[in-house]
Design a protein around this motif. Structure first.
Motif, PDB file in Angstrom:
ATOM      1  N   TYR A  92      53.071  20.809  50.347  1.00  0.00           N
ATOM      2  CA  TYR A  92      51.960  21.149  49.452  1.00  0.00           C
ATOM      3  C   TYR A  92      51.018  22.094  50.176  1.00  0.00           C
ATOM      4  O   TYR A  92      51.017  22.194  51.406  1.00  0.00           O
ATOM      5  CB  TYR A  92      51.205  19.886  49.000  1.00  0.00           C
ATOM      6  CG  TYR A  92      50.454  19.176  50.101  1.00  0.00           C
ATOM      7  CD1 TYR A  92      49.191  19.601  50.514  1.00  0.00           C
ATOM      8  CD2 TYR A  92      51.008  18.070  50.756  1.00  0.00           C
ATOM      9  CE1 TYR A  92      48.519  18.957  51.540  1.00  0.00           C
ATOM     10  CE2 TYR A  92      50.329  17.423  51.772  1.00  0.00           C
ATOM     11  CZ  TYR A  92      49.076  17.876  52.159  1.00  0.00           C
ATOM     12  OH  TYR A  92      48.402  17.241  53.176  1.00  0.00           O
ATOM     13  N   ASP A  93      50.175  22.780  49.383  1.00  0.00           N
ATOM     14  CA  ASP A  93      49.148  23.644  49.967  1.00  0.00           C
ATOM     15  C   ASP A  93      47.756  23.187  49.551  1.00  0.00           C
ATOM     16  O   ASP A  93      46.837  23.171  50.352  1.00  0.00           O
ATOM     17  CB  ASP A  93      49.355  25.099  49.552  1.00  0.00           C
ATOM     18  CG  ASP A  93      48.432  26.042  50.299  1.00  0.00           C
ATOM     19  OD1 ASP A  93      48.422  25.988  51.553  1.00  0.00           O
ATOM     20  OD2 ASP A  93      47.710  26.835  49.647  1.00  0.00           O
ATOM     21  N   LYS A  94      47.626  22.799  48.284  1.00  0.00           N
ATOM     22  CA  LYS A  94      46.341  22.321  47.777  1.00  0.00           C
ATOM     23  C   LYS A  94      46.469  20.844  47.416  1.00  0.00           C
ATOM     24  O   LYS A  94      47.447  20.429  46.803  1.00  0.00           O
ATOM     25  CB  LYS A  94      45.925  23.121  46.532  1.00  0.00           C
ATOM     26  CG  LYS A  94      45.808  24.618  46.765  1.00  0.00           C
ATOM     27  CD  LYS A  94      45.474  25.333  45.464  1.00  0.00           C
ATOM     28  CE  LYS A  94      45.405  26.849  45.674  1.00  0.00           C
ATOM     29  NZ  LYS A  94      45.117  27.561  44.402  1.00  0.00           N
ATOM     30  N   VAL A  95      45.450  20.070  47.760  1.00  0.00           N
ATOM     31  CA  VAL A  95      45.483  18.635  47.469  1.00  0.00           C
ATOM     32  C   VAL A  95      44.054  18.135  47.286  1.00  0.00           C
ATOM     33  O   VAL A  95      43.116  18.635  47.912  1.00  0.00           O
ATOM     34  CB  VAL A  95      46.199  17.858  48.604  1.00  0.00           C
ATOM     35  CG1 VAL A  95      45.438  17.985  49.919  1.00  0.00           C
ATOM     36  CG2 VAL A  95      46.410  16.402  48.233  1.00  0.00           C
ATOM     37  N   SER A  96      43.891  17.153  46.402  1.00  0.00           N
ATOM     38  CA  SER A  96      42.591  16.522  46.216  1.00  0.00           C
ATOM     39  C   SER A  96      42.811  15.088  45.780  1.00  0.00           C
ATOM     40  O   SER A  96      43.895  14.713  45.319  1.00  0.00           O
ATOM     41  CB  SER A  96      41.749  17.269  45.169  1.00  0.00           C
ATOM     42  OG  SER A  96      42.353  17.181  43.880  1.00  0.00           O
ATOM     43  N   GLY A  97      41.781  14.274  45.930  1.00  0.00           N
ATOM     44  CA  GLY A  97      41.880  12.876  45.508  1.00  0.00           C
ATOM     45  C   GLY A  97      40.875  12.001  46.223  1.00  0.00           C
ATOM     46  O   GLY A  97      39.936  12.491  46.871  1.00  0.00           O
ATOM     47  N   ASP A 105      37.301  -5.230  59.765  1.00  0.00           N
ATOM     48  CA  ASP A 105      37.031  -6.228  58.740  1.00  0.00           C
ATOM     49  C   ASP A 105      37.603  -5.722  57.417  1.00  0.00           C
ATOM     50  O   ASP A 105      37.271  -4.617  56.968  1.00  0.00           O
ATOM     51  CB  ASP A 105      35.519  -6.421  58.634  1.00  0.00           C
ATOM     52  CG  ASP A 105      35.126  -7.532  57.670  1.00  0.00           C
ATOM     53  OD1 ASP A 105      35.931  -7.876  56.785  1.00  0.00           O
ATOM     54  OD2 ASP A 105      33.997  -8.042  57.802  1.00  0.00           O
ATOM     55  N   ILE A 106      38.449  -6.513  56.763  1.00  0.00           N
ATOM     56  CA  ILE A 106      39.096  -6.067  55.540  1.00  0.00           C
ATOM     57  C   ILE A 106      38.098  -5.798  54.424  1.00  0.00           C
ATOM     58  O   ILE A 106      38.390  -5.075  53.464  1.00  0.00           O
ATOM     59  CB  ILE A 106      40.161  -7.092  55.083  1.00  0.00           C
ATOM     60  CG1 ILE A 106      41.085  -6.469  54.023  1.00  0.00           C
ATOM     61  CG2 ILE A 106      39.496  -8.373  54.596  1.00  0.00           C
ATOM     62  CD1 ILE A 106      42.282  -7.323  53.689  1.00  0.00           C
ATOM     63  N   ASN A 107      36.887  -6.341  54.547  1.00  0.00           N
ATOM     64  CA  ASN A 107      35.859  -6.112  53.543  1.00  0.00           C
ATOM     65  C   ASN A 107      34.993  -4.884  53.822  1.00  0.00           C
ATOM     66  O   ASN A 107      34.119  -4.551  53.016  1.00  0.00           O
ATOM     67  CB  ASN A 107      34.956  -7.336  53.419  1.00  0.00           C
ATOM     68  CG  ASN A 107      35.669  -8.521  52.798  1.00  0.00           C
ATOM     69  OD1 ASN A 107      36.462  -8.357  51.894  1.00  0.00           O
ATOM     70  ND2 ASN A 107      35.398  -9.709  53.317  1.00  0.00           N
ATOM     71  N   LEU A 108      35.217  -4.220  54.962  1.00  0.00           N
ATOM     72  CA  LEU A 108      34.499  -2.981  55.259  1.00  0.00           C
ATOM     73  C   LEU A 108      35.338  -1.830  54.711  1.00  0.00           C
ATOM     74  O   LEU A 108      36.300  -1.385  55.328  1.00  0.00           O
ATOM     75  CB  LEU A 108      34.272  -2.828  56.764  1.00  0.00           C
ATOM     76  CG  LEU A 108      33.428  -1.626  57.201  1.00  0.00           C
ATOM     77  CD1 LEU A 108      32.030  -1.700  56.585  1.00  0.00           C
ATOM     78  CD2 LEU A 108      33.332  -1.567  58.719  1.00  0.00           C
ATOM     79  N   VAL A 109      34.962  -1.370  53.532  1.00  0.00           N
ATOM     80  CA  VAL A 109      35.785  -0.414  52.793  1.00  0.00           C
ATOM     81  C   VAL A 109      35.389   1.023  53.132  1.00  0.00           C
ATOM     82  O   VAL A 109      34.217   1.406  53.031  1.00  0.00           O
ATOM     83  CB  VAL A 109      35.635  -0.632  51.273  1.00  0.00           C
ATOM     84  CG1 VAL A 109      36.481   0.382  50.504  1.00  0.00           C
ATOM     85  CG2 VAL A 109      36.036  -2.051  50.904  1.00  0.00           C
ATOM     86  N   ASN A 110      36.374   1.808  53.537  1.00  0.00           N
ATOM     87  CA  ASN A 110      36.187   3.237  53.731  1.00  0.00           C
ATOM     88  C   ASN A 110      36.615   3.949  52.464  1.00  0.00           C
ATOM     89  O   ASN A 110      37.696   3.690  51.921  1.00  0.00           O
ATOM     90  CB  ASN A 110      37.042   3.750  54.883  1.00  0.00           C
ATOM     91  CG  ASN A 110      36.661   3.141  56.205  1.00  0.00           C
ATOM     92  OD1 ASN A 110      35.839   3.678  56.936  1.00  0.00           O
ATOM     93  ND2 ASN A 110      37.258   2.003  56.535  1.00  0.00           N
ATOM     94  N   SER A 111      35.787   4.842  51.977  1.00  0.00           N
ATOM     95  CA  SER A 111      36.104   5.657  50.811  1.00  0.00           C
ATOM     96  C   SER A 111      36.056   7.120  51.211  1.00  0.00           C
ATOM     97  O   SER A 111      35.074   7.560  51.824  1.00  0.00           O
ATOM     98  CB  SER A 111      35.097   5.380  49.694  1.00  0.00           C
ATOM     99  OG  SER A 111      35.237   6.304  48.631  1.00  0.00           O
ATOM    100  N   VAL A 112      37.115   7.864  50.912  1.00  0.00           N
ATOM    101  CA  VAL A 112      37.156   9.290  51.241  1.00  0.00           C
ATOM    102  C   VAL A 112      37.559  10.071  50.004  1.00  0.00           C
ATOM    103  O   VAL A 112      38.678   9.958  49.510  1.00  0.00           O
ATOM    104  CB  VAL A 112      38.150   9.601  52.382  1.00  0.00           C
ATOM    105  CG1 VAL A 112      38.044  11.082  52.772  1.00  0.00           C
ATOM    106  CG2 VAL A 112      37.909   8.706  53.586  1.00  0.00           C
ATOM    107  N   GLN A 113      36.625  10.845  49.488  1.00  0.00           N
ATOM    108  CA  GLN A 113      36.931  11.808  48.430  1.00  0.00           C
ATOM    109  C   GLN A 113      37.163  13.151  49.110  1.00  0.00           C
ATOM    110  O   GLN A 113      36.360  13.564  49.955  1.00  0.00           O
ATOM    111  CB  GLN A 113      35.773  11.916  47.439  1.00  0.00           C
ATOM    112  CG  GLN A 113      35.999  12.943  46.334  1.00  0.00           C
ATOM    113  CD  GLN A 113      34.733  13.205  45.519  1.00  0.00           C
ATOM    114  OE1 GLN A 113      33.710  12.576  45.725  1.00  0.00           O
ATOM    115  NE2 GLN A 113      34.809  14.164  44.614  1.00  0.00           N
TER     116      GLN A 113
END
Length: 328
Positions: A92-97, A105-113
């Motif tokens: 791929y060349d372009k990607v988003s999501g 800690d399983i409750n420490l959530v990382n979010s990456v846009q």
């Protein structure tokens, strides 16, 4: 001030693979600090100049890339899937999501846009950490809902990258930093044959050979360049199977089920796992790890992963965004 608690899943996986060493291969004749990166002309600046940070104009057209084509999904075998995951950036060349994964800690959530165009060395990411203390179950719906609870924010950062310049904004502290020369272009990436990706050192321990990551969104590498996940979970093909096709947000993926090696599983508290791997690119669309009791102990979920013309455009930086921020 809350301290940033960060160890990306990519780095965590790589650390857990550790024995003799991890090698990242880049072209030695090229450097991300060059004045011209992938055909984008960049002017050198003094560190205190901010007027022209993040150029909006491309001096030269970007040559089109020739992407590799995946094997037909109804004919692909384990070798094809393993190869694609180790080399997803070739498909791929372009990607988003958006992706979600825990840290420690399983409750420490990382979010990456994120949004990235490899051939242009441009990327945007919004990386945040949320302590999710009301998760009823570790499903994508529950995780993504908790990730929206801003009152639980531990860290919040946006990063804009264009060619070899970048601006990182700490949205909690209202501060920002600028860097020149930290972007990685495709010119700096070399290929490594699959049979050279895992080598044995003189002491008999394995050494994992990584390709340089040109996505400029390292926090999302577990998804869009999942070399670490392939090394950790799929290197021993006797331990996993292809269990049909699963669709996530319109993307077909190989549903994979398997078990970990005892040594690796003990390090990450995962005894068995399931993957969904995009059939066209090798991008990891879903990962769930289970402990010895069959309970979810690790995960990586995705939302709205899109490629090429369907991918969202990379957000551009403007000085108005940091007008009320302190330059560090």
């Amino acid at each position: 001030m809350k301290n940033k608690v960060i160890l990306t899943a990519a780095l965590l996986s790589a650390a857990c693979l550790t024995t003799t060493g991890i090698i990242s291969y880049a072209k030695t004749s090229d450097s991300p600090n060059t004045d011209t990166v992938s055909g984008i002309a960049i002017e050198n600046q003094e560190s205190d100049e901010t007027d022209s940070i993040i150029k909006d104009t491309l001096a030269e057209p970007i040559p089109s890339r020739t992407l590799k084509k995946a094997a037909a999904y109804d004919k692909a075998d384990k070798n094809d899937i393993y190869h694609m995951m180790l080399n997803s950036i070739d498909y791929y060349d372009k990607v988003s999501g958006t992706i979600y994964f825990p840290t420690g800690d399983i409750n420490l959530v990382n979010s990456v846009q994120f949004q990235s165009v490899l051939s242009e060395t441009t990327a945007y990411s919004h990386y945040s950490q949320i302590y999710a203390d009301n998760i009823s179950n570790y499903s994508i719906d529950s995780i993504s809902s908790e990730a929206e609870e801003v009152k639980n924010l531990v860290y919040d950062e946006e990063k804009y990258c264009n060619a070899n310049e970048s601006v990182s904004m700490n949205l909690i502290e209202k501060s920002y930093t600028t860097k020149v020369g930290d972007a990685i272009s495709l010119d700096c990436v070399c290929e490594i044959p699959d049979n050279e990706r895992v080598t044995i050192a003189e002491d008999g321990e394995p050494c994992y050979n990584y390709r340089t990551n040109p996505t400029n969104v390292p926090e999302a590498s577990i998804c869009i360049f999942p070399q670490e996940m392939a090394f950790g979970f799929l290197a021993d093909q006797e331990l996993w199977d292809i269990d049909g096709i699963e669709e996530i947000d319109g993307n077909k993926g190989y549903h994979i089920i398997g078990t970990t090696t005892k040594e690796y599983g003990n390090k990450i508290n995962v005894s068995s796992f399931e993957f969904v791997v995009d059939t066209d690119t090798g991008v990891l669309l879903k990962y769930v790890g289970y402990d010895s009791n069959g309970e979810i102990s690790d995960y990586m979920y995705t939302e709205n992963i899109k490629f090429e013309d369907n991918a969202n455009s990379v957000k551009s930086y403007s000085q108005a965004l940091t007008a009320d921020f302190q330059l560090n």
